[in-house]
Design a protein around this motif. Structure first.
Motif, PDB file in Angstrom:
ATOM      1  N   PHE A 228       0.880  -1.245  -0.018  1.00 14.79           N
ATOM      2  CA  PHE A 228       0.119   0.066  -0.047  1.00 14.79           C
ATOM      3  C   PHE A 228       0.853   1.348   0.206  1.00 14.79           C
ATOM      4  O   PHE A 228       0.622   2.177  -0.718  1.00 14.79           O
ATOM      5  CB  PHE A 228      -1.030  -0.098   1.403  1.00 14.79           C
ATOM      6  N   ARG A 229       1.724   1.114   0.865  1.00 12.03           N
ATOM      7  CA  ARG A 229       2.866   2.428   0.824  1.00 12.03           C
ATOM      8  C   ARG A 229       3.471   2.561  -0.373  1.00 12.03           C
ATOM      9  O   ARG A 229       3.826   3.609  -0.838  1.00 12.03           O
ATOM     10  CB  ARG A 229       3.970   2.120   1.826  1.00 12.03           C
ATOM     11  N   LEU A 230       4.059   1.506  -1.161  1.00 11.19           N
ATOM     12  CA  LEU A 230       4.296   1.612  -2.360  1.00 11.19           C
ATOM     13  C   LEU A 230       3.541   1.972  -3.579  1.00 11.19           C
ATOM     14  O   LEU A 230       3.965   2.993  -4.420  1.00 11.19           O
ATOM     15  CB  LEU A 230       4.982   0.237  -2.917  1.00 11.19           C
ATOM     16  N   ALA A 231       2.021   1.907  -3.291  1.00 11.26           N
ATOM     17  CA  ALA A 231       1.260   2.270  -4.369  1.00 11.26           C
ATOM     18  C   ALA A 231       1.066   3.624  -4.241  1.00 11.26           C
ATOM     19  O   ALA A 231       0.967   4.311  -5.099  1.00 11.26           O
ATOM     20  CB  ALA A 231      -0.152   1.373  -4.197  1.00 11.26           C
ATOM     21  N   VAL A 232       0.924   4.207  -2.827  1.00 10.45           N
ATOM     22  CA  VAL A 232       1.061   5.649  -2.722  1.00 10.45           C
ATOM     23  C   VAL A 232       1.875   6.387  -3.441  1.00 10.45           C
ATOM     24  O   VAL A 232       1.757   7.536  -3.979  1.00 10.45           O
ATOM     25  CB  VAL A 232       0.789   5.966  -1.147  1.00 10.45           C
ATOM     26  N   LEU A 233       3.056   6.087  -3.145  1.00  8.08           N
ATOM     27  CA  LEU A 233       4.403   6.594  -3.570  1.00  8.08           C
ATOM     28  C   LEU A 233       4.479   6.579  -5.349  1.00  8.08           C
ATOM     29  O   LEU A 233       4.748   7.632  -6.092  1.00  8.08           O
ATOM     30  CB  LEU A 233       5.681   6.070  -3.163  1.00  8.08           C
ATOM     31  N   ALA A 234       4.051   5.429  -5.731  1.00 10.87           N
ATOM     32  CA  ALA A 234       3.928   5.304  -7.180  1.00 10.87           C
ATOM     33  C   ALA A 234       3.378   6.145  -7.875  1.00 10.87           C
ATOM     34  O   ALA A 234       3.295   6.703  -8.913  1.00 10.87           O
ATOM     35  CB  ALA A 234       4.001   3.935  -7.460  1.00 10.87           C
ATOM     36  N   LEU A 235       1.796   6.270  -7.324  1.00  4.72           N
ATOM     37  CA  LEU A 235       0.973   7.293  -7.722  1.00  4.72           C
ATOM     38  C   LEU A 235       1.289   8.545  -7.723  1.00  4.72           C
ATOM     39  O   LEU A 235       1.242   9.231  -8.603  1.00  4.72           O
ATOM     40  CB  LEU A 235      -0.394   6.795  -7.130  1.00  4.72           C
ATOM     41  N   ALA A 236       1.715   8.934  -6.637  1.00  4.07           N
ATOM     42  CA  ALA A 236       2.130  10.335  -6.445  1.00  4.07           C
ATOM     43  C   ALA A 236       3.178  10.696  -7.359  1.00  4.07           C
ATOM     44  O   ALA A 236       2.966  11.865  -8.003  1.00  4.07           O
ATOM     45  CB  ALA A 236       2.488  10.646  -4.986  1.00  4.07           C
ATOM     46  N   LEU A 237       4.285  10.217  -7.433  1.00  2.00           N
ATOM     47  CA  LEU A 237       5.311  10.352  -8.362  1.00  2.00           C
ATOM     48  C   LEU A 237       4.974  10.306  -9.557  1.00  2.00           C
ATOM     49  O   LEU A 237       5.181  10.861 -10.870  1.00  2.00           O
ATOM     50  CB  LEU A 237       6.848   9.371  -7.929  1.00  2.00           C
ATOM     51  N   GLY A 238       4.140   9.022 -10.083  1.00  3.82           N
ATOM     52  CA  GLY A 238       3.979   8.591 -11.430  1.00  3.82           C
ATOM     53  C   GLY A 238       2.840   9.712 -12.080  1.00  3.82           C
ATOM     54  O   GLY A 238       3.137  10.174 -13.207  1.00  3.82           O
ATOM     55  N   VAL A 239       1.891  10.263 -11.362  1.00  2.00           N
ATOM     56  CA  VAL A 239       1.214  11.176 -12.053  1.00  2.00           C
ATOM     57  C   VAL A 239       1.615  12.552 -12.166  1.00  2.00           C
ATOM     58  O   VAL A 239       1.498  13.296 -13.005  1.00  2.00           O
ATOM     59  CB  VAL A 239      -0.283  11.343 -10.963  1.00  2.00           C
ATOM     60  N   ALA A 240       2.685  13.066 -11.084  1.00  2.00           N
ATOM     61  CA  ALA A 240       3.427  14.123 -11.202  1.00  2.00           C
ATOM     62  C   ALA A 240       4.270  14.259 -12.536  1.00  2.00           C
ATOM     63  O   ALA A 240       4.430  15.277 -13.188  1.00  2.00           O
ATOM     64  CB  ALA A 240       4.100  14.393 -10.095  1.00  2.00           C
ATOM     65  N   PHE A 241       5.000  12.757 -12.687  1.00  2.00           N
ATOM     66  CA  PHE A 241       5.886  12.922 -13.631  1.00  2.00           C
ATOM     67  C   PHE A 241       5.172  12.847 -15.024  1.00  2.00           C
ATOM     68  O   PHE A 241       5.597  13.438 -16.032  1.00  2.00           O
ATOM     69  CB  PHE A 241       7.013  11.603 -13.521  1.00  2.00           C
ATOM     70  N   GLY A 242       4.145  12.041 -15.298  1.00  2.00           N
ATOM     71  CA  GLY A 242       3.355  12.019 -16.203  1.00  2.00           C
ATOM     72  C   GLY A 242       2.529  13.314 -16.547  1.00  2.00           C
ATOM     73  O   GLY A 242       2.633  13.798 -17.910  1.00  2.00           O
TER      74      GLY A 242
END
Length: 582
Positions: A228-242
């Motif tokens: 869950f922690r990994l999903a939160v970080l991946a979504l935050a960083l992924g959406v920002a980068f995208g």
């Protein structure tokens, strides 16, 4: 060891030096941000000794900005953004215009051209995301009306700077740089930029509001906290980068919308908690990276232009923001909160300065002035903000006084909460924080006939309590004037129900100093927090996990968990001894 480790060296040097100087700053009772900035100065190329990688540090700092804005979005719903749009949009745009004109005026006095003046003024007009949010969070102002307006204001500023960064190359030739645009090219660039931003916002508000909560909900069902922690970080960083790569939107703005789409999900609180440790660590690296840019020679070489730059940031912007908020018929307290938070510049200012130099619009001296102005304004911002907050408190007391002409000044829908006049209650119970724990304590005490005073900052909770007739004080209990208003000297009990042990420790220490015989009951989540609160003077510390385990064992085996060894307290509880924590 022959391996090249610039990334590890930068992280270790940045965090290690920031820790040491931040601890010293805290010991001296000044903001730890000062220590973080000075750590950057020591690690920068303009002081002797170790020099951190100046290319890696800003990228690490950008991660902090992304996570910080994601966390803000988690606590800032679309309805909050829409509720302040009537002041945030025109207010931010007008304030940018005023500050830009002041910067252009100073640039003209220094003999610079139109393009240099425009870039210089824009860089001075936009506040730092990290500094403003840190200021609001440290003083628990995020949920206040002033805090919500300030965040909306910040979002509008970010969007305006994204547009400016796209248009500057197209305007380069017109402004005296090295570009060569045509009128049709300029119009096309503007249309494409606005179209990309509109598409991104639409995707996040329509598709993102369904997709992001759905993904986290599915991950939560696995029962793996790590995943869950990994999903939160991946979504935050992924959406920002995208957002940055596909739509030309800033990292900060992309992360904010990612958080906001998740804000209405039941998992929003858990997502905020899981991203908090990395958010704080990388936010520290942001301040270190800012300090690395500071060339102290600018103070000697260009003292008068530097003073003019600081005057625009600390006086011109503050005055413009205050006047604009007041013009929209908001209270003086709200206006001072917003103006104080904007009295600095930051990450977009650095980007604009570097971009202006690359385009041939801004001279290197201008970039140095912007960087020096950012460093010094960030250092001075806590002083400015605290001063304006105290002025706001004085104004609010004046507004609350009978017969004052300003009573009807604020609109009915806008409630401004600052420390009121001291309560008249005595022999009462003071409850700090009215969440799940504080509410249960308060309801039981009222049923018992005990007079209760609640100290809270959430405007929604405050409105409900006041509507029910409960006496409340709005503000952060760690601030001395709020505790003074609660009359802890005349109280019988103090219930510290806030979950943050550091803030709770400050409240307990100040309350114990004011009333050595006060019965102080606090909550904690860890054994370390129990010791921390007891050492600051708590009479009794309740750890929820220990209480749950105690009830389980009592039901099944009739056993009792041994109490931990008592730690010496700084104050003297009512019975002369520290009560044992459970």
């Amino acid at each position: 060891m022959m391996h090249e480790t610039p990334l590890i060296a930068t992280i270790v040097g940045g965090l290690g030096c920031a820790f040491v100087l931040g601890a010293i700053a805290t010991r001296l009772r000044i903001s730890p941000l000062v220590g973080y900035l000075l750590a950057g100065v020591l690690l920068g190329p303009f002081t002797p000794g170790f020099v951190a990688d100046q290319h890696l540090a800003p990228q690490l700092a950008e991660i902090g900005v992304i996570l910080l804005m994601f966390g803000v979005g988690l606590h800032f719903s679309l309805s909050d953004l829409m509720s302040v749009k009537l002041i945030a949009i025109p207010g931010a745009l007008l304030q940018i215009g005023v500050a830009t004109l002041m910067g252009m005026g100073l640039a003209h006095l220094m003999g610079w051209g139109l393009g240099a003046g425009l870039v210089f003024g824009l860089a001075l007009s936009v506040a730092s995301t990290v500094v403003l949010l840190r200021t609001l969070q440290e003083r628990r102002l995020m949920e206040t009306q002033g805090g919500k307006i300030a965040i909306g204001w910040l979002v509008v500023e970010d969007m305006a700077m994204v547009l400016a960064l796209v248009l500057l190359p197209a305007l380069g030739d017109l402004l005296g740089g090295m570009g060569s645009p045509s009128l049709s090219q300029l119009g096309m660039t503007l249309a494409i930029t606005l179209g990309k931003v509109a598409v991104f916002v639409a995707l996040m508000l329509v598709g993102g509001r369904r997709a992001i909560p759905w993904v986290l909900h599915r991950v939560a069902q696995t029962g793996s906290r790590e995943l869950f922690r990994l999903a939160v970080l991946a979504l935050a960083l992924g959406v920002a980068f995208g957002a940055a790569e596909l739509f030309g939107v800033s990292f900060a703005l992309g992360a904010f919308f990612a958080g906001m789409t998740l804000a209405e999900s039941p998992l929003a609180h858990e997502a905020a908690e899981e991203s908090l440790p990395l958010r704080d660590a990388f936010a520290v690296l942001f301040f270190v990276s800012v300090g690395m840019l500071f060339d102290w020679h600018i103070i000697i070489q260009h003292p008068l232009p530097l003073l003019g730059t600081l005057a625009i940031i600390l006086v011109g912007k503050v005055g413009a923001a205050y006047a604009l908020v007041r013009a929209f018929r908001h209270s003086a307290a709200t206006a001072l909160t917003i103006a104080g938070g904007l009295a600095q510049i930051g990450e977009f200012s650095f980007i604009l300065a570097a971009f202006g130099v690359d385009l041939g619009l801004l001279p290197p001296t201008g970039q140095s002035l912007i960087l020096a102005g950012a460093i010094l304004s960030i250092l001075l911002n806590p002083v400015v903000f605290i001063g304006l907050q105290r002025l706001a408190n004085l104004r609010q007391r004046k507004v609350a006084a009978p017969g004052t002409a300003e009573v009807a000044e604020a609109p009915a829908k806008v409630k401004v909460f600052t420390a009121p006049e001291p309560t008249a209650l005595t022999e009462h119970a003071v409850i700090i924080g009215y969440g799940r724990v504080g509410r249960l304590v308060g309801e039981a005490l009222r049923q018992d006939g005990t007079p209760v005073l609640v100290v809270e900052e959430d405007t929604g909770i405050l409105e409900r309590l006041r509507a029910s007739g409960q006496e409340v004080i709005a503000g952060n209990a760690a601030q001395p004037d709020v505790l003074a208003a609660a009359n802890v000297e005349g109280a019988r009990w103090l219930f510290v129900a806030v979950p943050n042990s550091f803030e709770a420790g400050q409240v307990v220490a100040q309350a114990r100093k004011r009333n050595p015989h006060l019965d102080i009951i606090a909550r904690a989540h860890t054994d370390a927090a129990v010791d921390h609160l007891r050492q600051h003077g708590a009479s009794l510390v309740i750890m929820g996990e220990r209480e749950i385990a105690q009830a389980m064992l009592a039901h099944t085996h009739g056993l009792r968990i041994p109490d931990p060894a008592p730690a010496p307290a700084r104050g003297t509880p009512p019975d002369g001894a520290v009560a044992e924590a459970v």
